[in-house]
Design a protein around this motif. Structure first.
Motif, PDB file in Angstrom:
ATOM      1  N   ARG A 157      43.082 -66.774  -2.634  1.00 26.21           N
ATOM      2  CA  ARG A 157      43.011 -65.856  -3.790  1.00 26.21           C
ATOM      3  C   ARG A 157      41.682 -65.120  -3.804  1.00 26.21           C
ATOM      4  O   ARG A 157      41.629 -63.912  -4.019  1.00 26.21           O
ATOM      5  CB  ARG A 157      43.199 -66.619  -5.106  1.00 26.21           C
ATOM      6  N   ARG A 158      40.610 -65.860  -3.555  1.00 23.06           N
ATOM      7  CA  ARG A 158      39.282 -65.212  -3.530  1.00 23.06           C
ATOM      8  C   ARG A 158      39.192 -64.230  -2.375  1.00 23.06           C
ATOM      9  O   ARG A 158      38.637 -63.141  -2.516  1.00 23.06           O
ATOM     10  CB  ARG A 158      38.194 -66.279  -3.445  1.00 23.06           C
ATOM     11  N   LEU A 159      39.742 -64.566  -1.234  1.00 20.47           N
ATOM     12  CA  LEU A 159      39.744 -63.655  -0.094  1.00 20.47           C
ATOM     13  C   LEU A 159      40.538 -62.393  -0.418  1.00 20.47           C
ATOM     14  O   LEU A 159      40.103 -61.279  -0.087  1.00 20.47           O
ATOM     15  CB  LEU A 159      40.331 -64.348   1.146  1.00 20.47           C
ATOM     16  N   ASP A 160      41.695 -62.535  -1.079  1.00 18.74           N
ATOM     17  CA  ASP A 160      42.477 -61.366  -1.509  1.00 18.74           C
ATOM     18  C   ASP A 160      41.639 -60.452  -2.385  1.00 18.74           C
ATOM     19  O   ASP A 160      41.673 -59.220  -2.236  1.00 18.74           O
ATOM     20  CB  ASP A 160      43.723 -61.799  -2.295  1.00 18.74           C
ATOM     21  N   GLN A 161      40.863 -61.041  -3.298  1.00 15.29           N
ATOM     22  CA  GLN A 161      40.029 -60.243  -4.190  1.00 15.29           C
ATOM     23  C   GLN A 161      38.941 -59.505  -3.423  1.00 15.29           C
ATOM     24  O   GLN A 161      38.699 -58.320  -3.658  1.00 15.29           O
ATOM     25  CB  GLN A 161      39.410 -61.132  -5.276  1.00 15.29           C
ATOM     26  N   LEU A 184      38.976 -58.638  -0.212  1.00 12.79           N
ATOM     27  CA  LEU A 184      39.602 -57.594   0.606  1.00 12.79           C
ATOM     28  C   LEU A 184      40.037 -56.411  -0.246  1.00 12.79           C
ATOM     29  O   LEU A 184      39.894 -55.253   0.175  1.00 12.79           O
ATOM     30  CB  LEU A 184      40.799 -58.174   1.372  1.00 12.79           C
ATOM     31  N   ALA A 185      40.546 -56.684  -1.428  1.00 12.36           N
ATOM     32  CA  ALA A 185      40.955 -55.596  -2.318  1.00 12.36           C
ATOM     33  C   ALA A 185      39.752 -54.766  -2.730  1.00 12.36           C
ATOM     34  O   ALA A 185      39.819 -53.525  -2.759  1.00 12.36           O
ATOM     35  CB  ALA A 185      41.672 -56.154  -3.547  1.00 12.36           C
ATOM     36  N   ARG A 186      38.628 -55.420  -3.042  1.00  8.14           N
ATOM     37  CA  ARG A 186      37.410 -54.665  -3.407  1.00  8.14           C
ATOM     38  C   ARG A 186      36.910 -53.848  -2.228  1.00  8.14           C
ATOM     39  O   ARG A 186      36.453 -52.728  -2.385  1.00  8.14           O
ATOM     40  CB  ARG A 186      36.332 -55.631  -3.893  1.00  8.14           C
ATOM     41  N   MET A 187      36.996 -54.404  -1.023  1.00 13.53           N
ATOM     42  CA  MET A 187      36.532 -53.683   0.172  1.00 13.53           C
ATOM     43  C   MET A 187      37.375 -52.436   0.421  1.00 13.53           C
ATOM     44  O   MET A 187      36.891 -51.450   0.972  1.00 13.53           O
ATOM     45  CB  MET A 187      36.574 -54.601   1.390  1.00 13.53           C
ATOM     46  N   GLN A 188      38.637 -52.494   0.021  1.00 15.49           N
ATOM     47  CA  GLN A 188      39.534 -51.356   0.204  1.00 15.49           C
ATOM     48  C   GLN A 188      39.496 -50.421  -1.001  1.00 15.49           C
ATOM     49  O   GLN A 188      40.242 -49.446  -1.043  1.00 15.49           O
ATOM     50  CB  GLN A 188      40.964 -51.844   0.431  1.00 15.49           C
ATOM     51  N   GLY A 189      38.637 -50.736  -1.981  1.00 13.47           N
ATOM     52  CA  GLY A 189      38.504 -49.889  -3.153  1.00 13.47           C
ATOM     53  C   GLY A 189      39.624 -50.040  -4.154  1.00 13.47           C
ATOM     54  O   GLY A 189      39.868 -49.159  -4.969  1.00 13.47           O
TER      55      GLY A 189
END
Length: 124
Positions: free
Chosen positions: A98-102, A104-109
């Motif tokens: 879940r933390r990794l998803d967050q 990665l989502a921030r890195m993709q904007g």
């Protein structure tokens, strides 16, 4: 906790052997005698008894006496112990994902995906 860890070590050690895992799987269908357990294997009754002794010491099986018959029973309590141990680490792994998803989502904007979005992506 040390006693529980020691018990888990014995259980997982006992289940490391494929013959013993097969015996446990067969006992899940119902009780059996040593002779019945030995039938599908090309080994002596003594070898099967040694496997059963390891399973018994790990708390996976127990033996009883029923007149002349000495059935071996699967002891399901130890599976609860194993399940709790596995579940604890499964939950920790899910939290890391879940933390990794967050991240990665921030890195993709993007905003952090919701659980619903995550399930839609996995299903589609």
């Amino acid at each position: 906790m040390v006693d529980q860890d020691d018990r888990l070590t014995r259980v997982f050690g006992a289940l490391a052997d494929p013959t013993r895992r097969d015996m446990v799987a067969r006992l899940a269908a119902g009780d059996a005698t040593v002779s019945e357990l030995a039938a599908p294997y090309d080994v002596s009754l003594q070898a099967v008894s040694k496997h059963l002794k390891v399973l018994e010491e790990a708390g996976l099986v127990r033996r009883s006496r029923d007149a002349q018959r000495r059935p071996v029973h699967l002891d399901a309590e130890v599976f609860d112990l194993m399940t709790k141990w596995i579940e604890r680490y499964r939950q920790q792994a899910e939290e890391r994902y879940r933390r990794l998803d967050q991240v990665l989502a921030r890195m993709q904007g993007k905003d952090s995906p919701t659980d619903e979005q995550r399930h839609e992506g996995a299903a589609g």
